[in-house]
Design a protein around this motif. Structure first.
Motif, PDB file in Angstrom:
ATOM      1  N   ALA A  19       6.628   9.991   4.078  1.00 33.78           N
ATOM      2  CA  ALA A  19       5.947  10.975   4.947  1.00 33.78           C
ATOM      3  C   ALA A  19       4.618  11.380   4.366  1.00 33.78           C
ATOM      4  O   ALA A  19       3.579  11.141   5.090  1.00 33.78           O
ATOM      5  N   ARG A  20       4.607  11.751   3.212  1.00 28.54           N
ATOM      6  CA  ARG A  20       3.469  12.312   2.682  1.00 28.54           C
ATOM      7  C   ARG A  20       2.483  11.457   2.244  1.00 28.54           C
ATOM      8  O   ARG A  20       1.200  11.438   2.773  1.00 28.54           O
ATOM      9  N   ALA A  21       3.005  10.001   1.748  1.00 26.56           N
ATOM     10  CA  ALA A  21       2.173   9.076   1.454  1.00 26.56           C
ATOM     11  C   ALA A  21       1.335   8.507   2.921  1.00 26.56           C
ATOM     12  O   ALA A  21       0.014   8.236   2.976  1.00 26.56           O
ATOM     13  N   ARG A  22       2.203   8.467   4.013  1.00 25.69           N
ATOM     14  CA  ARG A  22       1.580   8.037   5.173  1.00 25.69           C
ATOM     15  C   ARG A  22       0.682   9.028   5.573  1.00 25.69           C
ATOM     16  O   ARG A  22      -0.520   8.561   6.305  1.00 25.69           O
ATOM     17  N   ASP A  23       0.703  10.342   5.408  1.00 24.11           N
ATOM     18  CA  ASP A  23      -0.066  11.167   5.959  1.00 24.11           C
ATOM     19  C   ASP A  23      -1.627  11.142   5.128  1.00 24.11           C
ATOM     20  O   ASP A  23      -2.671  11.206   5.746  1.00 24.11           O
ATOM     21  N   VAL A  75       0.759  -1.246  -0.103  1.00 25.69           N
ATOM     22  CA  VAL A  75       0.056   0.010   0.020  1.00 25.69           C
ATOM     23  C   VAL A  75       0.782   1.210   0.035  1.00 25.69           C
ATOM     24  O   VAL A  75       0.771   2.244  -0.902  1.00 25.69           O
ATOM     25  N   LEU A  76       1.692   1.402   0.914  1.00 21.81           N
ATOM     26  CA  LEU A  76       2.784   2.466   0.937  1.00 21.81           C
ATOM     27  C   LEU A  76       3.558   2.804  -0.515  1.00 21.81           C
ATOM     28  O   LEU A  76       3.617   3.824  -0.880  1.00 21.81           O
ATOM     29  N   GLU A  77       4.038   1.700  -0.951  1.00 24.98           N
ATOM     30  CA  GLU A  77       4.739   1.765  -2.184  1.00 24.98           C
ATOM     31  C   GLU A  77       3.969   2.131  -3.401  1.00 24.98           C
ATOM     32  O   GLU A  77       4.329   3.164  -4.052  1.00 24.98           O
ATOM     33  N   ASN A  78       2.535   1.713  -3.494  1.00 29.51           N
ATOM     34  CA  ASN A  78       1.597   2.129  -4.489  1.00 29.51           C
ATOM     35  C   ASN A  78       1.601   3.582  -4.319  1.00 29.51           C
ATOM     36  O   ASN A  78       1.584   4.401  -5.098  1.00 29.51           O
ATOM     37  N   VAL A  79       1.193   4.124  -3.099  1.00 30.46           N
ATOM     38  CA  VAL A  79       1.153   5.673  -3.023  1.00 30.46           C
ATOM     39  C   VAL A  79       2.144   6.362  -3.254  1.00 30.46           C
ATOM     40  O   VAL A  79       2.220   7.670  -3.761  1.00 30.46           O
ATOM     41  N   THR A  80       3.285   5.913  -2.763  1.00 26.77           N
ATOM     42  CA  THR A  80       4.652   6.504  -2.854  1.00 26.77           C
ATOM     43  C   THR A  80       4.991   6.832  -4.317  1.00 26.77           C
ATOM     44  O   THR A  80       5.796   7.856  -4.749  1.00 26.77           O
ATOM     45  N   VAL A  99      -7.251   8.707   4.842  1.00 25.88           N
ATOM     46  CA  VAL A  99      -8.321   7.887   3.980  1.00 25.88           C
ATOM     47  C   VAL A  99      -8.690   6.418   4.844  1.00 25.88           C
ATOM     48  O   VAL A  99      -9.167   5.930   4.506  1.00 25.88           O
ATOM     49  N   GLY A 100      -8.219   6.671   6.320  1.00 24.99           N
ATOM     50  CA  GLY A 100      -8.533   5.757   7.140  1.00 24.99           C
ATOM     51  C   GLY A 100      -7.555   4.295   7.017  1.00 24.99           C
ATOM     52  O   GLY A 100      -8.141   3.287   7.497  1.00 24.99           O
ATOM     53  N   LEU A 101      -6.403   4.394   6.406  1.00 23.52           N
ATOM     54  CA  LEU A 101      -5.757   3.366   6.436  1.00 23.52           C
ATOM     55  C   LEU A 101      -4.431   3.328   7.224  1.00 23.52           C
ATOM     56  O   LEU A 101      -3.517   2.572   6.876  1.00 23.52           O
ATOM     57  N   ALA A 102      -4.370   3.977   8.157  1.00 24.84           N
ATOM     58  CA  ALA A 102      -3.387   4.019   8.999  1.00 24.84           C
ATOM     59  C   ALA A 102      -2.877   2.794   9.819  1.00 24.84           C
ATOM     60  O   ALA A 102      -3.855   2.083   9.992  1.00 24.84           O
ATOM     61  N   GLY A 103      -1.759   2.164   9.488  1.00 29.45           N
ATOM     62  CA  GLY A 103      -1.464   0.937  10.147  1.00 29.45           C
ATOM     63  C   GLY A 103      -1.685  -0.188   9.032  1.00 29.45           C
ATOM     64  O   GLY A 103      -1.211  -1.181   9.258  1.00 29.45           O
ATOM     65  N   ARG A 104      -2.003   0.185   7.776  1.00 33.98           N
ATOM     66  CA  ARG A 104      -2.039  -0.832   6.607  1.00 33.98           C
ATOM     67  C   ARG A 104      -0.925  -0.493   5.425  1.00 33.98           C
ATOM     68  O   ARG A 104      -1.073  -1.102   4.575  1.00 33.98           O
ATOM     69  N   GLU A 105      -0.156  -0.015   5.753  1.00 32.31           N
ATOM     70  CA  GLU A 105       0.891   0.644   4.890  1.00 32.31           C
ATOM     71  C   GLU A 105       1.569  -0.603   4.415  1.00 32.31           C
ATOM     72  O   GLU A 105       1.851  -0.521   3.119  1.00 32.31           O
ATOM     73  N   HIS A 106       1.911  -1.494   5.033  1.00 28.09           N
ATOM     74  CA  HIS A 106       2.651  -2.713   4.571  1.00 28.09           C
ATOM     75  C   HIS A 106       1.865  -4.006   4.252  1.00 28.09           C
ATOM     76  O   HIS A 106       2.216  -4.852   3.579  1.00 28.09           O
TER      77      HIS A 106
END
Length: 229
Positions: free
Chosen positions: A120-124, A100-105, A129-136
Motif C-alpha cells: 500500500a505504501r509503495a503504491r502510494d 516495479v512494485l516489488e522493487n519499491v516494496t 512519482v507518476g507511475l500509477a498503473g505501472r506497478e507490474h
C-alpha cells in the motif's frame, strides 16, 4: 544532521598513499539539501560511502543524528542503512527480475513490514512519482527517467532520515533529468529529509541549500573555490 569530526580517508595506490579526505570537520544541517560538486575522483562518492557506513574512515568520527557510525560494527551499520538511509544512484540499481512494485516494496520487506502495508505504501509513492498503473512492469520495459522515478520511490518508501544521491541525473538527458530533480526535491522537502547529493550537474546544484567541493582533501564552500584553483 550529519556531523564529520576530523575525518581522514586514504587509499593505497601501489607504493603511493592517496589522501582523499584530510582532517575534515563539518556539519550538514538536518532537513537541508547539500550538494558536493566536482569532477570524478575528487572524493564525492567516497564521502557518501562513509556517511552511509559502507566504508569507514582511517581516523575521525561520523555521526548521523545521534548515531556514531564509526562506533558501530558491520552488522549494526547494515541495520542503520536499512532503516535510516535511502539511496538514489546514477545507474538506478533496480533488480531486473522484480517488478516495479516489488522493487519499491523491498526495503519495507527487509524491515519486516507486513506485505499488505508495504504494498500500500509503495503504491502510494509510485502514484506520487507518476507511475500509477505501472506497478507490474519490469525495469527493462521502462525508460531511464521512469527507472529513476522507481529508484526515488524505493529510496523514500521506508521514510529514511537521510537520502544519499550519487549523480542522480548522470544517466538521463537534460529534460528528463530536470523532471527527476523536480520530483526528488519535492518529495525530500515535503518529508523534511536530509539529502547529500554528489553531482557534476549545475541543474542539480541549483536545488541545493549549500554547495561544497572536495579540494585537496578539504571540504570547501563553492563560492571560495575560485580562489583555490
Amino acid at each position: 544532521m550529519i556531523r564529520l569530526d576530523r575525518i581522514t580517508k586514504t587509499f593505497q595506490e601501489g607504493e603511493r598513499t592517496r589522501v582523499i579526505l584530510d582532517d575534515v570537520s563539518h556539519t550538514f544541517p538536518a532537513g537541508r539539501i547539500s550538494a558536493l560538486l566536482g569532477r570524478s575522483g575528487t572524493g564525492k562518492s567516497t564521502l557518501l560511502n562513509l556517511v552511509a557506513g559502507l566504508d569507514t574512515p582511517d581516523r575521525g568520527a561520523i555521526c548521523v543524528g545521534d548515531v556514531d557510525l564509526t562506533a558501530l560494527d558491520e552488522r549494526a551499520r547494515t541495520l542503520f542503512r536499512r532503516e535510516q538511509v535511502g539511496f538514489v544512484f546514477q545507474f538506478f540499481n533496480l533488480i531486473p527480475t522484480l517488478s516495479v512494485l516489488e522493487n519499491v516494496t523491498l526495503p519495507l520487506e527487509l524491515q519486516g513490514v507486513p506485505l499488505r502495508h508495504a504494498r500500500a505504501r509503495a503504491r502510494d509513492l509510485l502514484a506520487q512519482v507518476g507511475l500509477a498503473g505501472r506497478e507490474h512492469a519490469f525495469p527493462d520495459t521502462l525508460s531511464g527517467g521512469e527507472q529513476q522515478r522507481v529508484a526515488i520511490a524505493r529510496a523514500l518508501v521506508h521514510e529514511p532520515r537521510l537520502v544519499l544521491a550519487d549523480e542522480p541525473t548522470g544517466n538521463l538527458d537534460l529534460e528528463t533529468g530536470e523532471q527527476v530533480l523536480d520530483m526528488l526535491e519535492a518529495l525530500v522537502r515535503e518529508r523534511g529529509v536530509t539529502m547529500l547529493m554528489a553531482t557534476h550537474s549545475r541543474a542539480a546544484v541549483r536545488r541545493a541549500d549549500a554547495v561544497w567541493r572536495i579540494l585537496h582533501g578539504k571540504l570547501v564552500p563553492e563560492e571560495e573555490t575560485m580562489t583555490h584553483e
